[in-house]
Write an enzyme that holds these catalytic residues in place. Structure first.
Site, PDB file in Angstrom:
ATOM      1  N   ALA A  49      -8.263  -5.230-125.262  1.00  0.00           N
ATOM      2  CA  ALA A  49      -7.366  -4.741-124.202  1.00  0.00           C
ATOM      3  C   ALA A  49      -6.983  -5.878-123.252  1.00  0.00           C
ATOM      4  N   TRP A  55     -10.891   6.051-111.601  1.00  0.00           N
ATOM      5  CA  TRP A  55      -9.799   5.137-111.934  1.00  0.00           C
ATOM      6  C   TRP A  55      -9.626   5.042-113.453  1.00  0.00           C
ATOM      7  N   GLY A  91      16.859  -8.648 -98.529  1.00  0.00           N
ATOM      8  CA  GLY A  91      16.561  -7.264 -98.126  1.00  0.00           C
ATOM      9  C   GLY A  91      16.612  -6.305 -99.296  1.00  0.00           C
ATOM     10  N   ASN A 134     -12.275  -6.767-125.022  1.00  0.00           N
ATOM     11  CA  ASN A 134     -11.700  -8.032-125.511  1.00  0.00           C
ATOM     12  C   ASN A 134     -10.274  -7.816-126.012  1.00  0.00           C
ATOM     13  N   PHE A 146     -17.528  -3.925-123.789  1.00  0.00           N
ATOM     14  CA  PHE A 146     -16.867  -5.228-123.661  1.00  0.00           C
ATOM     15  C   PHE A 146     -16.177  -5.645-124.953  1.00  0.00           C
ATOM     16  N   GLU A 180      -9.744  -4.223-115.779  1.00  0.00           N
ATOM     17  CA  GLU A 180     -10.276  -4.963-116.933  1.00  0.00           C
ATOM     18  C   GLU A 180     -10.886  -6.310-116.511  1.00  0.00           C
ATOM     19  N   HIS A 202     -19.644   1.609-109.154  1.00  0.00           N
ATOM     20  CA  HIS A 202     -19.868   0.471-110.066  1.00  0.00           C
ATOM     21  C   HIS A 202     -18.591   0.143-110.834  1.00  0.00           C
ATOM     22  N   GLY A 259     -13.715   5.682-120.393  1.00  0.00           N
ATOM     23  CA  GLY A 259     -14.385   5.807-119.090  1.00  0.00           C
ATOM     24  C   GLY A 259     -15.569   4.867-118.950  1.00  0.00           C
ATOM     25  N   LEU A 260     -15.368   3.786-118.203  1.00  0.00           N
ATOM     26  CA  LEU A 260     -16.463   2.848-117.930  1.00  0.00           C
ATOM     27  C   LEU A 260     -16.736   2.792-116.421  1.00  0.00           C
TER      28      LEU A 260
HETATM   29  P1  TGC Z   1     -23.690  -9.903-119.428  1.00  0.00           P
HETATM   30  O1  TGC Z   1     -25.133 -10.282-119.326  1.00  0.00           O
HETATM   31  O2  TGC Z   1     -22.653 -10.923-119.213  1.00  0.00           O
HETATM   32  O3  TGC Z   1     -23.454  -9.196-120.847  1.00  0.00           O
HETATM   33  C1  TGC Z   1     -24.188  -8.037-121.228  1.00  0.00           C
HETATM   34  C2  TGC Z   1     -24.057  -7.887-122.726  1.00  0.00           C
HETATM   35  O4  TGC Z   1     -22.684  -7.719-123.067  1.00  0.00           O
HETATM   36  C3  TGC Z   1     -22.269  -8.790-123.959  1.00  0.00           C
HETATM   37  N1  TGC Z   1     -20.913  -9.188-123.564  1.00  0.00           N
HETATM   38  C4  TGC Z   1     -19.881  -9.142-124.399  1.00  0.00           C
HETATM   39  N2  TGC Z   1     -19.781  -8.767-125.688  1.00  0.00           N
HETATM   40  C5  TGC Z   1     -18.562  -8.825-126.257  1.00  0.00           C
HETATM   41  N3  TGC Z   1     -17.461  -9.226-125.585  1.00  0.00           N
HETATM   42  C6  TGC Z   1     -17.512  -9.608-124.289  1.00  0.00           C
HETATM   43  N4  TGC Z   1     -16.407  -9.966-123.623  1.00  0.00           N
HETATM   44  C7  TGC Z   1     -18.767  -9.573-123.635  1.00  0.00           C
HETATM   45  N5  TGC Z   1     -19.187  -9.853-122.376  1.00  0.00           N
HETATM   46  C8  TGC Z   1     -20.509  -9.625-122.358  1.00  0.00           C
HETATM   47  C9  TGC Z   1     -23.271  -9.904-123.712  1.00  0.00           C
HETATM   48  O5  TGC Z   1     -23.328 -10.749-124.844  1.00  0.00           O
HETATM   49  C10 TGC Z   1     -24.535  -9.118-123.498  1.00  0.00           C
HETATM   50  O6  TGC Z   1     -24.991  -8.677-124.762  1.00  0.00           O
HETATM   51  P2  TGC Z   1     -26.557  -8.422-125.037  1.00  0.00           P
HETATM   52  O7  TGC Z   1     -26.635  -8.120-126.498  1.00  0.00           O
HETATM   53  O8  TGC Z   1     -27.227  -9.692-124.640  1.00  0.00           O
HETATM   54  O9  TGC Z   1     -26.945  -7.265-124.165  1.00  0.00           O
HETATM   55  O10 TGC Z   1     -23.497  -8.667-118.460  1.00  0.00           O
HETATM   56  P3  TGC Z   1     -23.367  -8.610-116.912  1.00  0.00           P
HETATM   57  O11 TGC Z   1     -23.809  -7.258-116.490  1.00  0.00           O
HETATM   58  O12 TGC Z   1     -23.987  -9.823-116.274  1.00  0.00           O
HETATM   59  O13 TGC Z   1     -21.779  -8.685-116.837  1.00  0.00           O
HETATM   60  C11 TGC Z   1     -21.165  -9.246-115.829  1.00  0.00           C
HETATM   61  C12 TGC Z   1     -19.626  -9.246-116.033  1.00  0.00           C
HETATM   62  C13 TGC Z   1     -19.028  -9.610-114.731  1.00  0.00           C
HETATM   63  C14 TGC Z   1     -19.272 -10.286-117.069  1.00  0.00           C
HETATM   64  C15 TGC Z   1     -19.102  -7.922-116.538  1.00  0.00           C
HETATM   65  O14 TGC Z   1     -19.809  -6.886-116.035  1.00  0.00           O
HETATM   66  C16 TGC Z   1     -17.608  -7.736-116.376  1.00  0.00           C
HETATM   67  O15 TGC Z   1     -16.795  -8.224-117.174  1.00  0.00           O
HETATM   68  N6  TGC Z   1     -17.144  -6.956-115.357  1.00  0.00           N
HETATM   69  C17 TGC Z   1     -15.781  -6.514-115.263  1.00  0.00           C
HETATM   70  C18 TGC Z   1     -15.718  -5.023-115.489  1.00  0.00           C
HETATM   71  C19 TGC Z   1     -14.544  -4.607-116.306  1.00  0.00           C
HETATM   72  O16 TGC Z   1     -13.869  -5.388-116.966  1.00  0.00           O
HETATM   73  N7  TGC Z   1     -14.249  -3.318-116.292  1.00  0.00           N
HETATM   74  C20 TGC Z   1     -13.183  -2.804-117.081  1.00  0.00           C
HETATM   75  C21 TGC Z   1     -13.110  -1.307-117.019  1.00  0.00           C
HETATM   76  S1  TGC Z   1     -11.951  -0.644-118.194  1.00  0.00           S
HETATM   77  C22 TGC Z   1     -10.459  -0.885-117.503  1.00  0.00           C
HETATM   78  O17 TGC Z   1     -10.292  -1.455-116.474  1.00  0.00           O
HETATM   79  C23 TGC Z   1      -9.324  -0.359-118.284  1.00  0.00           C
HETATM   80  S2  TGC Z   1      -7.800  -0.492-117.487  1.00  0.00           S
HETATM   81  C24 TGC Z   1      -6.841  -0.201-118.829  1.00  0.00           C
HETATM   82  C25 TGC Z   1      -5.395  -0.070-118.531  1.00  0.00           C
HETATM   83  O18 TGC Z   1      -4.993   0.861-117.787  1.00  0.00           O
HETATM   84  O19 TGC Z   1      -4.623  -0.867-119.124  1.00  0.00           O
HETATM   85  P1  FAD Z   2     -15.258  -3.922-106.999  1.00  0.00           P
HETATM   86  O1  FAD Z   2     -16.139  -4.158-108.157  1.00  0.00           O
HETATM   87  O2  FAD Z   2     -15.791  -3.163-105.843  1.00  0.00           O
HETATM   88  O3  FAD Z   2     -14.698  -5.329-106.500  1.00  0.00           O
HETATM   89  C1  FAD Z   2     -14.023  -5.479-105.249  1.00  0.00           C
HETATM   90  C2  FAD Z   2     -13.760  -6.964-105.020  1.00  0.00           C
HETATM   91  O4  FAD Z   2     -15.008  -7.661-104.964  1.00  0.00           O
HETATM   92  C3  FAD Z   2     -12.957  -7.601-106.172  1.00  0.00           C
HETATM   93  O5  FAD Z   2     -12.059  -8.536-105.637  1.00  0.00           O
HETATM   94  C4  FAD Z   2     -14.026  -8.328-106.986  1.00  0.00           C
HETATM   95  O6  FAD Z   2     -13.543  -9.444-107.679  1.00  0.00           O
HETATM   96  C5  FAD Z   2     -14.998  -8.742-105.883  1.00  0.00           C
HETATM   97  N1  FAD Z   2     -16.349  -8.947-106.435  1.00  0.00           N
HETATM   98  C6  FAD Z   2     -17.190  -8.028-106.967  1.00  0.00           C
HETATM   99  N2  FAD Z   2     -18.323  -8.607-107.374  1.00  0.00           N
HETATM  100  C7  FAD Z   2     -18.198  -9.936-107.126  1.00  0.00           C
HETATM  101  C8  FAD Z   2     -19.023 -11.078-107.335  1.00  0.00           C
HETATM  102  N3  FAD Z   2     -20.215 -10.975-107.921  1.00  0.00           N
HETATM  103  N4  FAD Z   2     -18.579 -12.283-106.929  1.00  0.00           N
HETATM  104  C9  FAD Z   2     -17.345 -12.404-106.371  1.00  0.00           C
HETATM  105  N5  FAD Z   2     -16.514 -11.382-106.149  1.00  0.00           N
HETATM  106  C10 FAD Z   2     -16.938 -10.161-106.516  1.00  0.00           C
HETATM  107  N6  FAD Z   2     -11.627   1.568-115.470  1.00  0.00           N
HETATM  108  C11 FAD Z   2     -11.997   2.166-116.641  1.00  0.00           C
HETATM  109  O7  FAD Z   2     -13.175   2.224-116.982  1.00  0.00           O
HETATM  110  N7  FAD Z   2     -11.050   2.735-117.449  1.00  0.00           N
HETATM  111  C12 FAD Z   2      -9.732   2.755-117.137  1.00  0.00           C
HETATM  112  O8  FAD Z   2      -8.898   3.273-117.904  1.00  0.00           O
HETATM  113  C13 FAD Z   2      -9.322   2.150-115.904  1.00  0.00           C
HETATM  114  N8  FAD Z   2      -8.018   2.205-115.509  1.00  0.00           N
HETATM  115  C14 FAD Z   2      -7.669   1.762-114.255  1.00  0.00           C
HETATM  116  C15 FAD Z   2      -6.373   2.015-113.751  1.00  0.00           C
HETATM  117  C16 FAD Z   2      -6.031   1.638-112.468  1.00  0.00           C
HETATM  118  C17 FAD Z   2      -4.667   1.977-111.929  1.00  0.00           C
HETATM  119  C18 FAD Z   2      -6.978   0.958-111.654  1.00  0.00           C
HETATM  120  C19 FAD Z   2      -6.628   0.511-110.256  1.00  0.00           C
HETATM  121  C20 FAD Z   2      -8.244   0.700-112.131  1.00  0.00           C
HETATM  122  C21 FAD Z   2      -8.622   1.135-113.422  1.00  0.00           C
HETATM  123  N9  FAD Z   2      -9.942   0.983-113.889  1.00  0.00           N
HETATM  124  C22 FAD Z   2     -10.326   1.553-115.084  1.00  0.00           C
HETATM  125  C23 FAD Z   2     -10.968   0.424-113.011  1.00  0.00           C
HETATM  126  C24 FAD Z   2     -10.956  -1.085-112.921  1.00  0.00           C
HETATM  127  O9  FAD Z   2     -11.462  -1.653-114.100  1.00  0.00           O
HETATM  128  C25 FAD Z   2     -11.776  -1.499-111.687  1.00  0.00           C
HETATM  129  O10 FAD Z   2     -11.013  -1.145-110.539  1.00  0.00           O
HETATM  130  C26 FAD Z   2     -12.108  -2.972-111.691  1.00  0.00           C
HETATM  131  O11 FAD Z   2     -13.014  -3.287-112.725  1.00  0.00           O
HETATM  132  C27 FAD Z   2     -12.709  -3.447-110.344  1.00  0.00           C
HETATM  133  O12 FAD Z   2     -13.750  -2.607-109.941  1.00  0.00           O
HETATM  134  P2  FAD Z   2     -13.754  -1.983-108.445  1.00  0.00           P
HETATM  135  O13 FAD Z   2     -12.412  -1.380-108.203  1.00  0.00           O
HETATM  136  O14 FAD Z   2     -14.938  -1.103-108.326  1.00  0.00           O
HETATM  137  O15 FAD Z   2     -13.889  -3.214-107.482  1.00  0.00           O
END
Ligand code: TGC
Ligand code: FAD
Length: 397
Positions: A254, A169, A353, A252, A248, A376, A140, A134-135
């Site tokens: 996943a 989600w 179709g 990496n 994060f 992700e 957010h 849960g992230l």
């Molecule tokens: P930022 O300043 O970039 O980084 C904060 C701290 O985190 C470290 N870091 C990492 N460390 C290891 N691996 C990585 N890939 C890392 N990326 C960043 C970084 O070094 C720093 O460390 P420290 O010690 O200096 O504090 O942080 P930011 O807040 O500016 O980040 C911006 C951004 C856009 C890169 C980040 O927030 C991002 O990647 N957003 C996307 C969110 C996301 O991926 N959510 C995933 C939710 S889980 C999910 O979706 C599961 S679905 C699974 C499924 O069903 O298959």
């Molecule tokens: P938002 O952050 O609101 O983004 C909406 C749009 O705005 C996107 O196109 C994005 O790219 C764009 N955007 C946002 N910020 C910027 C910027 N600075 N510059 C340019 N464009 C920007 N999360 C978990 O933690 N664990 C899970 O197991 C998990 N499973 C999931 C399963 C499903 C089926 C789905 C749909 C999602 C899941 N998620 C999970 C959540 C997923 O990681 C988020 O949906 C994803 O990170 C995007 O966040 P959001 O939906 O809030 O979109």
């Protein structure tokens, strides 16, 4: 000369060891024989059978790269080949598998105490205990650093934290026994990881309602995590990691897995489209595969799948040598998800179709691949991660 093989155009199998090829064969056989026959009904009824993770556990697929605790301890490439086999059937099945393996088990293995690892990982490896991660929160998603879920000392239970907040989600949350949840410590404002054990939570402190009526990933179960002063033992907080680095680091692995999985989905779209194009006849009894426009669609998809597999194999090898950077993983995650979605949408046209009938499978892949491009880290977010690495300038806010 070696004949061209449309199923492996760039000969990627030459890059795998005998063990890796044997693991891939076992995974493909399980997925085609046991998962494929279930997926149409599961997608229609939006049902996820938790027995699937138990079956995968019996085959040693869960947490496959983890050393010890009953896990297989295979290479990152071998685990990628398993992931590709699973997503060849359906991205939802791969989601359930990835969350259990890379995010929940991977997080506990990387950051948990020995006690947590020894107690939880063996049963998670067997699929007897299911995990989630849960992230994301309702307010957010792309910016998890702004999360609102809070952990503070429990007011009445000594040695416990109290967690309050909402995650949304979350794959597997409605059926998860073990919930890896990221929350801010109220005292420091720093993000910490907590392992919540459902059977230890008093009634009303943890709710995990399912999110229904999804139009993609319907063969996977998704839900919320609602925490209301949920008591969590201090020993269940990850001790040595704070900040976004924790979640994060798990992501990496996943994200690497998704790069593999989406290539399996794209290869399946290609195989289905090729078969259809060879059988379907239009204009003077010609198979539509005879027409150049159709052939170009197949050539584009085949090329992107072959390139994607090679790039992902390369990153897997570097990962095992400790040389893979997060930006490499952003690159393959973004590229493979985007190319899989674009090509799947184009291949869908070949079915005319019939693409609208779920029996042909192509529409299911297209709907799923939109989700893989979103979770992700949505593709545009990975563009910004790469842009920051290329220019040294961050463009998120
Ligand atoms: P930022 O300043 O970039 O980084 C904060 C701290 O985190 C470290 N870091 C990492 N460390 C290891 N691996 C990585 N890939 C890392 N990326 C960043 C970084 O070094 C720093 O460390 P420290 O010690 O200096 O504090 O942080 P930011 O807040 O500016 O980040 C911006 C951004 C856009 C890169 C980040 O927030 C991002 O990647 N957003 C996307 C969110 C996301 O991926 N959510 C995933 C939710 S889980 C999910 O979706 C599961 S679905 C699974 C499924 O069903 O298959
Ligand atoms: P938002 O952050 O609101 O983004 C909406 C749009 O705005 C996107 O196109 C994005 O790219 C764009 N955007 C946002 N910020 C910027 C910027 N600075 N510059 C340019 N464009 C920007 N999360 C978990 O933690 N664990 C899970 O197991 C998990 N499973 C999931 C399963 C499903 C089926 C789905 C749909 C999602 C899941 N998620 C999970 C959540 C997923 O990681 C988020 O949906 C994803 O990170 C995007 O966040 P959001 O939906 O809030 O979109």
């Amino acid at each position: 000369p070696v004949p061209f093989d449309w199923k492996d155009p760039l000969g990627s199998h030459n890059l795998y060891s005998e063990d890796e090829l044997a693991i891939a064969e076992t995974a493909e056989a399980y997925c085609q024989e046991r998962l494929l026959p279930r997926v149409l009904e599961a997608f229609r009824k939006e049902e996820y059978d938790r027995k699937i993770l138990e079956e995968m556990g019996e085959l040693g697929f869960l947490g496959a790269t983890i050393q010890g605790y009953g896990c297989a301890g295979v290479s990152s490439v071998a685990s990628g080949l398993i992931t590709r086999a699973v997503e060849r059937v359906d991205s939802g099945y791969r989601s359930g598998y990835s969350v259990q393996s890379a995010l929940a088990m991977g997080g506990i293995d990387e950051f948990g105490t020995d006690e947590l690892k020894e107690r939880l990982l063996p049963n998670m490896a067997k699929g007897k205990l299911l995990g989630c991660f849960g992230l994301t929160e309702p307010n957010h998603g792309s910016d998890p650093g702004s999360m609102e879920t809070i952990a503070k000392p429990h007011p009445s239970r000594k040695g416990y934290y109290s967690l309050s907040g909402s995650k949304t989600w979350i794959t597997n949350s409605p059926i998860a026994d073990i919930l890896v949840v990221w929350a801010k410590l109220e005292s420091t404002g720093r993000i910490r990881g907590f392992v919540i054990e459902r059977d230890q939570c008093p009634p009303g402190t943890l709710e995990t309602p399912a999110i229904k009526n999804k139009n993609g990933l319907r063969a996977s179960i998704t839900g919320m995590i609602q925490l209301d002063e949920c008591p969590v033992p201090e020993a269940n907080m990850f001790p040595g990691i704070e900040g976004l680095k924790g979640p994060f680091s798990c992501l990496n692995s996943a994200r690497y897995g998704i790069a593999w999985g989406t290539m399996g989905a794209l290869e399946d779209c290609l195989a289905r489209a090729r078969e259809y194009a060879l059988e379907r006849k239009q204009f003077k009894s010609n198979p539509i595969a005879k027409y150049q426009l159709v052939q170009k669609k197949l050539a584009d998809a085949s090329t992107d799948a072959a390139y994607g597999v090679l790039a992902t194999t390369q990153v897997g090898r570097l990962k095992d040598e400790g040389k893979a950077t997060p930006e490499m993983i952003s690159m393959i995650k973004r590229q493979n998800c985007d190319r899989a979605l674009v090509n799947a949408r184009v291949l869908q046209e070949i079915f005319g179709g019939n693409a609208v009938s779920d029996e042909y499978g192509i529409g299911r892949h297209v709907a799923n691949l939109f989700v893989t491009q979103t979770y992700e880290g949505q593709s545009d977010i990975h563009s910004l991660i790469l842009g920051r690495a290329i220019t040294g300038i961050q463009a998120f806010c």
